[in-house]
Write a protein that holds these residues in place. Structure first.
Motif, short mmCIF file in Angstrom:
data_model
loop_
_atom_site.label_atom_id
_atom_site.label_comp_id
_atom_site.label_asym_id
_atom_site.label_seq_id
_atom_site.Cartn_x
_atom_site.Cartn_y
_atom_site.Cartn_z
N LYS A 40 6.06 12.78 1.21
CA LYS A 40 6.15 12.06 -0.05
C LYS A 40 7.23 12.72 -0.92
N LYS A 41 7.98 11.89 -1.65
CA LYS A 41 9.04 12.39 -2.54
C LYS A 41 8.47 12.53 -3.95
N ILE A 42 8.40 13.77 -4.42
CA ILE A 42 7.80 14.04 -5.72
C ILE A 42 8.89 14.47 -6.70
N SER A 43 9.00 13.77 -7.81
CA SER A 43 9.99 14.09 -8.84
C SER A 43 9.36 15.01 -9.88
N ILE A 44 10.00 16.13 -10.13
CA ILE A 44 9.49 17.12 -11.08
C ILE A 44 10.41 17.16 -12.30
N LEU A 45 9.83 16.99 -13.49
CA LEU A 45 10.57 17.14 -14.74
C LEU A 45 10.04 18.38 -15.47
N GLY A 46 10.84 19.42 -15.48
CA GLY A 46 10.47 20.64 -16.17
C GLY A 46 10.10 21.77 -15.23
N LEU A 47 10.77 22.91 -15.38
CA LEU A 47 10.51 24.10 -14.57
C LEU A 47 10.15 25.31 -15.43
N ALA A 48 10.73 25.41 -16.63
CA ALA A 48 10.44 26.52 -17.52
C ALA A 48 8.99 26.47 -17.98
N PHE A 49 8.44 27.61 -18.39
CA PHE A 49 7.03 27.64 -18.78
C PHE A 49 6.82 26.96 -20.13
N LYS A 50 7.89 26.78 -20.89
CA LYS A 50 7.83 26.06 -22.16
C LYS A 50 9.24 25.55 -22.45
N PRO A 51 9.41 24.62 -23.39
CA PRO A 51 10.75 24.12 -23.68
C PRO A 51 11.59 25.13 -24.44
#
Length: 428
Positions: free
Chosen positions: A315-326
């Motif tokens: 399955k292709k999973i799109s991830i938005l955001g990697l940092a622990f906070k903005p």
């Protein structure tokens, strides 16, 4: 004042830059030559709002420079220790960096003729300054405490993404001292800054930092626990949080239910405090529960995706955001990294985007992840979208039109989301 700062990590660089901007003459001592070069060119090696501009201004006025040699400490009156205190595999505090710094500082103190003040900014378990740092300073300097040097503790409460603002507008200033002169020296560093100043003994100052972070972590796990219950009852936990926030005893901070906490402080400090408690023969049940709730919270988004999509293999999973906070590039203990690792272990194909944190994420995540140039590119062609960091640009509803969306940070308003996408929140 002539000041040396040991360690050009997050705390050290922000502290050194802030002090230099106030007119102090600051030398920043760091072992990493790449960091030294970057800092001396006016480029901060961390992403922090306003830091590059402030750093460049300090360099322009010749009030800050980064060096490698501890010998530079000899020309200063005060040394601020800002080295890291990471976690050991069992969660206990790793004091190797601070022990090494204490040895090197001690050697320099042995060469000085003028009295010197050493200030511990690093986060250390209560008893560390008196039981580890001061004995090392005495051994390697050949002097006893108060004969040629004094020691104070000044814990930092900087918040990533707004660290300079926090430095110049603190909620409080904590000074731990065994000698009034040392406390006076630390207090002078904050001249012109308006905040309550609490002067206390050294172990108390050390404990204030841990108690603060433990309480904040507890608030997050508490609201997540309430959120998990609310979801089963069909109640919006954010409305509940709003209702309780008007009680002045509770307030409205750290009541954003979602994926849980991460970063360089809360997980590390909570783990260290739990392990220190065990070493004292005390079972810190509440703190252990806070950690366990936080660990399990990340699993909820994986379970939700599996329930919707079934087997995640290929399955292709799109991830938005990697940092622990903005507003930071810090991925240390970021919930997004745990989510991605679990997805990969289940055979999913991951594509990800973060405005700042992709280089740091790439350095620690497994190979095979597709890093995208924009949120739009990350979303395109995925079987579902996982929103894991609350960056402002992720609030754009057009990103999610027609998509299956799992929101871990309440980035999208759930009251509107179901009109344009297949939406599910983590605990709302």
């Amino acid at each position: 004042m002539k000041i040396s700062v040991i360690g050009a990590g997050y705390v050290g660089l922000v502290t050194a830059t802030a002090l230099a901007s106030k007119g102090h003459n600051v030398v920043l001592i760091e072992k990493d030559k790449a960091k030294i070069s970057s800092i001396n060119k006016g480029k901060a090696p961390i992403a922090e709002d306003g830091l590059d501009d402030k750093l460049s201004d300090c360099l322009k006025h010749n009030c800050l420079r980064a060096v490698e040699n501890y010998q530079e400490m000899l020309g200063t009156d005060v040394t601020l220790v800002c080295v890291g205190t990471p976690s050991n595999p069992d969660g206990s505090i790793d004091l190797s960096y601070i022990k090494q710094s204490a040895r090197e500082i001690g050697k320099m103190l042995g060469k000085k003729t003028e009295r010197h003040t050493v200030v511990i900014r690093s986060t250390v378990i209560p008893g560390t300054t008196r039981g580890v740092i001061i004995p090392a300073l005495e051994e390697y300097s050949g002097h006893k405490l108060h004969d040629a040097f004094d020691v104070a503790v000044n814990p930092e409460f900087l918040q990533e993404g707004s660290a300079l603002r926090c430095y110049f507008n603190p909620d409080r200033i904590i000074i731990g001292e065994d000698d009034k002169g040392a406390g006076d020296t630390v207090e002078k560093l904050y001249e012109g800054i308006s905040a309550p100043i609490i002067r206390t003994d050294i172990p108390t100052a050390e404990m204030v930092k841990y108690a603060s972070n433990a309480f904040l972590a507890t608030k997050i796990s508490f609201i997540n626990e309430i959120g998990n219950l609310c979801q089963k009852l069909g109640i919006d936990v954010y409305e509940v949080a709003k209702g309780i926030s008007f009680d002045y005893r509770i307030g409205d901070r750290f009541l954003n239910a979602g994926l849980g906490f991460g970063g360089s402080c809360l997980p590390k400090d909570l783990g260290a405090l739990v392990q220190a408690s065990r070493g004292l023969g005390y079972h810190a049940r509440l703190l252990e529960s806070v950690m366990e709730v936080n660990r399990l919270q990340v699993l909820k988004i994986i379970q939700a995706v599996e329930q919707k999509l079934g087997d995640l293999k290929n399955k292709k999973i799109s991830i938005l955001g990697l940092a622990f906070k903005p507003n930071t590039d810090d991925v240390r203990s970021a919930p997004a990294l745990r989510v991605i690792e679990m997805l990969i272990n289940k055979g999913a194909m991951v594509k990800a985007y973060d405005p700042m944190a992709m280089p740091n994420a790439r350095a620690v995540l497994p190979e095979g992840i597709e890093y995208c140039r924009s949120a739009e590119e990350a979303v395109r062609g995925g079987d579902c979208v996982l929103v894991l960091t609350e960056w402002a640009e992720f609030k754009n509803e057009s990103l999610y039109r027609g998509e299956i969306v799992f929101d871990g940070r309440r980035v999208v308003d759930p009251r509107n989301a179901k009109t344009f996408c297949d939406y599910q929140g983590i605990c709302w």
